[in-house]
Design a protein around this motif. Structure first.
Motif, mmCIF file in Angstrom:
data_model
loop_
_atom_site.group_PDB
_atom_site.id
_atom_site.type_symbol
_atom_site.label_atom_id
_atom_site.label_comp_id
_atom_site.label_asym_id
_atom_site.label_seq_id
_atom_site.Cartn_x
_atom_site.Cartn_y
_atom_site.Cartn_z
ATOM 1 N N ASP A 198 0.699 -1.253 0.043
ATOM 2 C CA ASP A 198 -0.013 -0.002 0.070
ATOM 3 C C ASP A 198 0.844 1.445 -0.078
ATOM 4 N N TYR A 199 1.808 1.478 0.678
ATOM 5 C CA TYR A 199 2.887 2.532 0.886
ATOM 6 C C TYR A 199 3.722 2.609 -0.215
ATOM 7 N N ALA A 200 3.955 1.610 -1.081
ATOM 8 C CA ALA A 200 4.546 1.519 -2.426
ATOM 9 C C ALA A 200 3.555 2.248 -3.268
ATOM 10 N N ALA A 201 2.543 1.674 -3.383
ATOM 11 C CA ALA A 201 1.468 2.025 -4.419
ATOM 12 C C ALA A 201 0.955 3.637 -4.172
ATOM 13 N N ARG A 202 1.153 4.271 -3.068
ATOM 14 C CA ARG A 202 0.808 5.686 -2.957
ATOM 15 C C ARG A 202 1.613 6.264 -3.858
ATOM 16 N N VAL A 203 3.093 5.851 -3.869
ATOM 17 C CA VAL A 203 3.732 6.690 -4.886
ATOM 18 C C VAL A 203 3.942 6.064 -6.092
ATOM 19 N N GLY A 204 3.505 5.084 -6.567
ATOM 20 C CA GLY A 204 3.541 4.349 -7.905
ATOM 21 C C GLY A 204 4.844 3.848 -8.058
ATOM 22 N N ASN A 205 5.349 3.266 -6.843
ATOM 23 C CA ASN A 205 6.757 2.269 -6.970
ATOM 24 C C ASN A 205 6.360 0.804 -7.473
ATOM 25 N N LYS A 206 5.985 0.723 -9.067
ATOM 26 C CA LYS A 206 5.748 -0.370 -9.420
ATOM 27 C C LYS A 206 6.908 -1.684 -9.343
ATOM 28 N N THR A 207 8.154 -1.190 -9.496
ATOM 29 C CA THR A 207 9.248 -2.259 -9.482
ATOM 30 C C THR A 207 9.401 -2.856 -8.187
ATOM 31 N N ILE A 208 9.224 -2.220 -7.084
ATOM 32 C CA ILE A 208 9.081 -2.683 -5.685
ATOM 33 C C ILE A 208 7.931 -3.486 -5.255
ATOM 34 N N ILE A 209 6.633 -3.022 -6.061
ATOM 35 C CA ILE A 209 5.446 -3.939 -5.865
ATOM 36 C C ILE A 209 5.607 -5.244 -6.682
ATOM 37 N N GLU A 210 6.330 -5.311 -7.638
ATOM 38 C CA GLU A 210 6.526 -6.495 -8.404
ATOM 39 C C GLU A 210 7.403 -7.352 -7.531
ATOM 40 N N GLU A 211 8.438 -6.857 -6.933
ATOM 41 C CA GLU A 211 9.183 -7.661 -5.968
ATOM 42 C C GLU A 211 8.459 -8.085 -4.838
ATOM 43 N N LEU A 212 7.610 -7.442 -4.171
ATOM 44 C CA LEU A 212 6.825 -7.837 -3.041
ATOM 45 C C LEU A 212 6.065 -8.717 -3.308
ATOM 46 N N VAL A 213 5.168 -8.787 -4.450
ATOM 47 C CA VAL A 213 4.241 -9.932 -4.926
ATOM 48 C C VAL A 213 5.232 -11.176 -4.988
ATOM 49 N N LYS A 214 6.165 -11.301 -5.502
ATOM 50 C CA LYS A 214 7.029 -12.246 -5.891
ATOM 51 C C LYS A 214 7.464 -13.033 -4.184
ATOM 52 N N LYS A 215 7.390 -12.055 -3.209
ATOM 53 C CA LYS A 215 7.838 -12.187 -1.947
ATOM 54 C C LYS A 215 6.604 -12.939 -1.249
ATOM 55 N N GLY A 216 5.445 -13.000 -1.881
ATOM 56 C CA GLY A 216 4.413 -13.227 -1.044
ATOM 57 C C GLY A 216 3.807 -12.265 -0.126
ATOM 58 N N VAL A 217 4.111 -11.087 -0.176
ATOM 59 C CA VAL A 217 3.412 -10.035 0.605
ATOM 60 C C VAL A 217 1.816 -9.613 -0.044
ATOM 61 N N SER A 218 1.018 -9.739 0.938
ATOM 62 C CA SER A 218 -0.315 -9.618 0.354
ATOM 63 C C SER A 218 -0.598 -8.227 -0.350
ATOM 64 N N TYR A 219 -1.495 -8.223 -1.272
ATOM 65 C CA TYR A 219 -1.598 -7.013 -2.038
ATOM 66 C C TYR A 219 -3.174 -6.766 -2.380
ATOM 67 N N LYS A 220 -4.067 -7.797 -2.359
ATOM 68 C CA LYS A 220 -5.249 -7.858 -2.695
ATOM 69 C C LYS A 220 -6.196 -7.349 -1.774
ATOM 70 N N ASP A 221 -5.900 -7.594 -0.528
ATOM 71 C CA ASP A 221 -6.784 -7.419 0.668
ATOM 72 C C ASP A 221 -7.096 -6.036 0.934
ATOM 73 N N THR A 222 -8.433 -6.106 1.345
ATOM 74 C CA THR A 222 -8.901 -4.638 1.803
ATOM 75 C C THR A 222 -8.663 -4.150 3.221
#
Length: 491
Positions: A198-222
């Protein structure tokens, strides 16, 4: 009550004294090449190295922000009045600014002088969290702070830790290894349930989000506050809003575009403040997001946009009820008069906005017009003044707490403004709910006698006492901003 009122006014006006001529308060003065000799010369010429600007910045703060040399910073810190834990903009000490800039030598010097690491700024951050928010990844910075009493586990009032603060500016997850080894968890959340995605999304850091998704960090939850990563991304960061492509990327991850949080805020509410891309608004409209629905505070996208966005976006959002008021009784027109251009004000009036509307506190549009005034912003103020008075705006109407526009205008420290307002036959001797006349307030807050003399010339009486039987002279005598040799005429 009077003493509290007096103190508040003095604090407001005391920080807005005319300091435009002070070269140290100009961000352009300090540079990495600025020498101590140059600074000393400017001090000799009468520039104060101690004074704070109206925003709370001083010479030392500006020097640190401009990457001035350690010698320059040391010299400034040696001057009486620049104590090491001096409070500057947003309640931050010099250690905050040095940390944000990643300036290890200055940080070491500050800590040697006794800089505290447990100071919390007005936003609830510590120096360590502020350093992380600045995107600094050098482990030496954090080791230095921790060795001097800081903790890697510090959080702000929202529950955000150093990882949350840093993630948006990180270029890769490797830059976070230090914090993870110190015990911070990539899957940690703040009090609202927001995680690093969420914090990465606020500033549009797509590169980091891609890495976080691969690491299994939750990204769809409300989250606990009802938001998801798309809604967080619609807030944008200090560097501007996010692109349509980024929102489509998030949607491609399976994150819903139509999201409203527990405060009734949707993406269009957030975008309306400063978003300029109509295609982005259209994207969310097509996803079912309302363009006109008010949030739980009663604010519509039109109200938000009217405050500071472009005429083009205000026109685009005008489908909302132009007469609507939020829970504080404020309208889109009030927001536009306070913070936007004449063109936006004209557009809203042409669409039926009510210039006679009054907010829940009892303030009319005249109050918001005066709020828009500043010495640096005279032209748009004058344009709006002429427009609204031609439309019949009642300048003489009494505002909240019994204040006339003269009561409110004296803190602007401009004699011409006082004369402009007084021409509307306002009772210059009227008392407000605190038992004060405009002259009382001028005596309490002015930094010279010009406004006091102007009010007297306009008919203000010096023999009217406050409800506490204080005279104008008594109040002026207590005002540390006034030259006591110049107020004898008030006796």
């Amino acid at each position: 009550m009077k003493k509290l009122f007096t103190l508040t006014l003095l604090l407001i006006v005391g920080t807005i004294t005319a300091q435009d001529a002070n070269v140290f308060l100009n961000r352009g003065f300090f540079k990495p090449t600025t020498t101590v000799k140059e600074v000393q010369q400017k001090v000799k010429e009468g520039n104060s190295p101690v004074d704070l600007s109206s925003n709370g910045f001083d010479a030392t703060t500006n020097a640190i922000l401009a990457d001035a040399s350690l010698d320059v910073v040391k010299y400034l810190l040696s001057i009486e009045g620049n104590v090491v834990n001096k409070v500057t903009h947003d309640g931050r000490t010099y250690l905050f600014w040095a940390g944000m800039k990643g300036n290890l030598p200055v940080m070491k010097h500050l800590l040697k002088l006794g800089a505290k690491t447990d100071v919390i700024d007005d936003k609830g951050s510590s120096a360590l969290l502020f350093t992380a928010g600045g995107g600094q990844t050098n482990p030496e910075l954090y080791n230095l702070l921790i060795d001097n009493g800081a903790s890697i586990n510090e959080t702000n009032p929202k529950g955000a830790n150093a990882l949350h603060q840093l993630i948006g500016k990180a270029k890769s997850l490797k830059e976070l290894d230090y914090f993870i080894k110190k015990g911070l968890d990539l899957k940690s959340t703040d009090k609202a349930g927001l995680n690093v995605v969420d914090y990465a999304a606020r500033v549009g850091n797509k590169t980091i989000i891609e890495e976080l998704v691969k690491k299994g960090v939750s990204y769809k939850d409300t989250n606990l506050d009802g938001s998801n990563a798309v809604l967080i991304a619609s807030q944008g960061g200090r560097g501007g809003g996010n692109s349509l492509e980024f929102f489509k990327y998030l949607e491609g991850l399976g994150i819903a575009a139509n999201n409203t949080n527990n405060d009734g805020v949707n993406p269009i509410h957030n975008l309306s403040y400063s978003g300029k891309d109509k295609a982005l608004f259209q994207y969310f409209i097509e996803k079912g997001v309302s363009i006109s629905k008010a949030d739980n505070k009663g604010n519509t996208p039109l109200m938000n946009a009217a405050g500071r966005n472009s005429l083009e976006i205000v026109q685009f959002l005008e489908a909302a009820n132009v007469l609507a008021k939020n829970k504080e009784g404020k309208t889109a027109l009030m927001n536009a008069v306070r913070g936007n251009s004449k063109d936006v004000v004209v557009f809203l009036i042409d669409k039926g906005a009510d210039i006679k509307a009054v907010d829940a506190s009892g303030n009319s549009l005249a109050y918001y017009l005066l709020e828009s005034y500043s010495k640096r912003n005279k032209k748009p103020f004058t344009e709006k003044w002429e427009l609204l008075t031609e439309k019949g705006l009642d300048i003489a109407r009494v505002q909240s707490e019994g204040n006339t526009l003269l009561h409110l205008a004296v803190t602007k420290n401009n004699a011409d403004l006082l004369a402009k307002i007084a021409s509307y036959k306002i009772d210059v001797n009227a008392k407000n709910a605190n038992g004060l006349t405009a002259l009382h307030i001028a005596a309490m807050t002015s930094n010279n006698v010009d406004n006091i003399k102007k009010l007297i010339a306009l008919g203000a009486k010096t023999d009217i006492g406050t409800d506490f039987e204080e005279t104008v002279y008594d109040l002026a005598l207590e005002n540390e901003l006034l030259d006591k040799n110049e107020i004898e005429f008030l006796k």
